[in-house]
Design an enzyme around this catalytic site. Structure first.
Site, short mmCIF file in Angstrom:
data_model
loop_
_atom_site.label_atom_id
_atom_site.label_comp_id
_atom_site.label_asym_id
_atom_site.label_seq_id
_atom_site.Cartn_x
_atom_site.Cartn_y
_atom_site.Cartn_z
N LEU A 1 17.31 -32.06 -48.94
CA LEU A 1 16.59 -32.89 -49.89
C LEU A 1 17.46 -33.02 -51.13
O LEU A 1 18.19 -32.09 -51.49
CB LEU A 1 15.24 -32.26 -50.27
CG LEU A 1 14.20 -32.08 -49.17
CD1 LEU A 1 12.99 -31.35 -49.71
CD2 LEU A 1 13.79 -33.42 -48.58
N ASP A 2 17.39 -34.17 -51.83
CA ASP A 2 18.10 -34.32 -53.09
C ASP A 2 17.72 -33.19 -54.04
O ASP A 2 16.59 -32.67 -53.98
CB ASP A 2 17.73 -35.65 -53.77
CG ASP A 2 18.30 -36.85 -53.04
OD1 ASP A 2 19.16 -36.65 -52.15
OD2 ASP A 2 17.89 -37.97 -53.37
N MET A 3 18.62 -32.84 -54.93
CA MET A 3 18.36 -31.76 -55.87
C MET A 3 17.07 -32.01 -56.66
O MET A 3 16.28 -31.10 -56.90
CB MET A 3 19.53 -31.59 -56.84
CG MET A 3 19.35 -30.45 -57.84
SD MET A 3 20.76 -30.21 -58.92
CE MET A 3 20.54 -31.58 -60.05
N GLU A 4 16.84 -33.26 -57.05
CA GLU A 4 15.69 -33.56 -57.90
C GLU A 4 14.40 -33.72 -57.11
O GLU A 4 13.32 -33.79 -57.69
CB GLU A 4 15.97 -34.84 -58.69
CG GLU A 4 17.15 -34.71 -59.65
CD GLU A 4 17.51 -36.03 -60.30
OE1 GLU A 4 16.61 -36.67 -60.87
OE2 GLU A 4 18.69 -36.43 -60.23
N THR A 5 14.49 -33.82 -55.78
CA THR A 5 13.31 -33.98 -54.93
C THR A 5 12.74 -32.61 -54.56
O THR A 5 13.48 -31.67 -54.29
CB THR A 5 13.68 -34.74 -53.64
OG1 THR A 5 14.28 -35.99 -53.99
CG2 THR A 5 12.46 -34.99 -52.78
#
Length: 468
Positions: free
Chosen positions: A300-304
């Site tokens: 998952l993206d870091m911000e997700t």
């Protein structure tokens, strides 16, 4: 909460402990007065099996609360005390106790003489109740300030620090920190012990009963079967993610599913400041149980935030990779978009195919490229329009959307939302394709994943609601 460790070894020791309590070779001694709010609460017993640096097993035991303490004749079990003693709590509460008692009595006195249409009395009661709430809050804050927890990363965090991150900054319920699991893990991490098995069960403090065998005249001690319970959601659900470094949604011998926090990487980056990630925390927590160097099955993206799967074994990792590549894994995401999609004429449901590639001059951004881009297919459903309240207190309309990606392209859902070929409205808090104000995060969450268990083939669905 899902049990973070295997319960098998700890359960066997719990059986031995309960037998000792029923036989009388162990006891629960009252060490402090039981508070009014906890006098009807049951007792939990907990066991944590650990390994020391030499690989020797160390068995830790404790009971919930701090008004009673386990006493054992046999010394093979290490009894763990409360993190904060009953005496320390009494001292913290003593400052406001007298005034709280006086106000409570005054409220009861007024209520006993109040008529239904007495507005003056209602006003007085409102003032007294407000003062009572203020004093109780002050006392609770003093108690909470006593609690500090040793965590797996070697750091010690205060209860306030943990609540700021895992309880939206709110004060936790009374007794947070007095459950078995936090006590046992606090001791383990403060003594460099590796947890491998944790089990808890309710216990009724009473002596064993002798029952006569129907076959002979022999009498045996009747020991009830224990019923294991996982760490509680209400209190341990706040503490354990901070102490363990991961919020575990499911775990067995083959796979582990976690709720990834926003702001942490899925896998390590190249530089030292990017080593902390879900994968490294997973390997630190389970150590030799993890057979592979890169256990993350997907990213998952870091911000997700949201559901992320890791594997313990090579076989499980291989099979989960196959399922992802064959598009047999179904995922759902929740996002809050910065505006009203209906104003752009976007239907409530639909599917779109877009084409993106890496912007080599502006990594890690992705850009539209109909000729050289990779296909990204996404289904969506608009769930509704709501008022989003920003960290600065301002409010604006936002659209809640359910996304079902059918491909797994980098930044796929962020691009579907923000790019002019998609919705043209970015997800709130998107640092790459929108804007992120102070105190905000990307409001994108992987809420559900469905797959076949890599060993048993059982159809599984793991869900985790978004916190926004």
């Amino acid at each position: 909460m899902f049990p973070p460790f295997s319960e098998k070894k700890a359960e066997m020791i719990l059986q031995e402990l309960i037998q000792a309590l029923y036989e009388g070779s162990a006891s629960l001694e009252q060490t402090a007065r039981v508070s009014e709010e906890r006098k009807n609460q049951g007792i939990m017993l907990g066991v944590l099996v650990c390994l020391d640096k030499s690989g020797k097993e160390v068995n830790l035991v404790t009971n919930s609360g701090n008004a009673k303490k386990l006493k054992l004749e046999k010394k093979k079990l290490k009894v763990i005390d409360s993190i904060v003693s009953a005496e320390e709590i009494e001292n913290a509460l003593s400052g406001n106790d007298r005034r709280i008692h006086e106000i409570t009595e005054k409220i009861q006195e007024i209520k006993s003489h109040t008529t239904n249409d007495d507005s003056h009395t209602d006003s007085e009661l409102t003032i007294l109740n407000r003062k009572l709430k203020e004093l109780c809050g002050q006392s609770l804050e003093k108690v909470h300030a006593l609690y500090n927890f040793h965590c797996i990363d070697g750091k010690v965090h205060t209860l306030r620090e943990i609540c700021a991150k895992y309880n939206h900054g709110k004060l936790p319920p009374t007794g947070t920190g007095d459950c078995c699991a936090p006590k046992l893990l606090d001791y383990a991490f403060s003594h460099d012990l590796q947890p491998i098995s944790l089990a808890e069960c309710p216990y009724k403090d009473e002596k064993g009963r002798a029952e006569q065998s129907p076959v002979s005249n022999n009498y045996t001690l009747c020991i009830p079967n224990i019923s294991l319970l996982p760490p509680c959601d209400e209190r341990c659900g706040i503490l354990l993610p901070a102490m363990l470094g991961l919020r575990i949604l499911y775990r067995d011998e083959a796979i582990c599913v976690v709720n990834k926090e926003s702001g942490i990487l899925s896998v390590p980056g190249r530089t030292e400041d990017k080593k902390d990630c879900v994968e490294s925390r997973f390997k630190r927590l389970f150590r030799e149980k993890v057979e592979i160097a890169q256990p993350a099955v997907h990213r998952l993206d870091m911000e997700t935030s949201g559901v992320m799967i890791l594997a313990f074994t090579k076989e499980a990792h291989r099979e989960m990779n196959r399922q992802f590549e064959a598009k047999e894994v179904q995922k759902e995401y929740i996002a809050l978009l910065d505006g009203v999609l209906a104003k752009k004429g976007i239907p409530q449901t639909g599917s779109m195919e877009l084409f993106f590639r890496l912007d080599v001059d502006n990594r890690p951004h992705q850009i539209w490229d109909a000729e050289n881009g990779k296909s990204a297919v996404t289904e969506w459903k608009i769930l509704g329009v709501e008022r989003y309240r920003a960290p600065d207190g301002s409010a604006r309309p936002a659209t809640r959307v359910l996304f079902k990606p059918r491909t797994g392209r980098t930044h796929q859902l962020r691009l579907v939302s923000a790019d002019s070929h998609g919705f043209g409205i970015p997800i709130i808090g998107d640092t790459l394709y929108g804007k992120c104000e102070a105190g905000e995060r990307l409001l994108l969450h992987a809420q559900k994943v469905s797959f076949s268990h890599p060993v048993t083939g059982e159809k599984m669905t793991i869900e985790c609601e978004a916190e926004f």
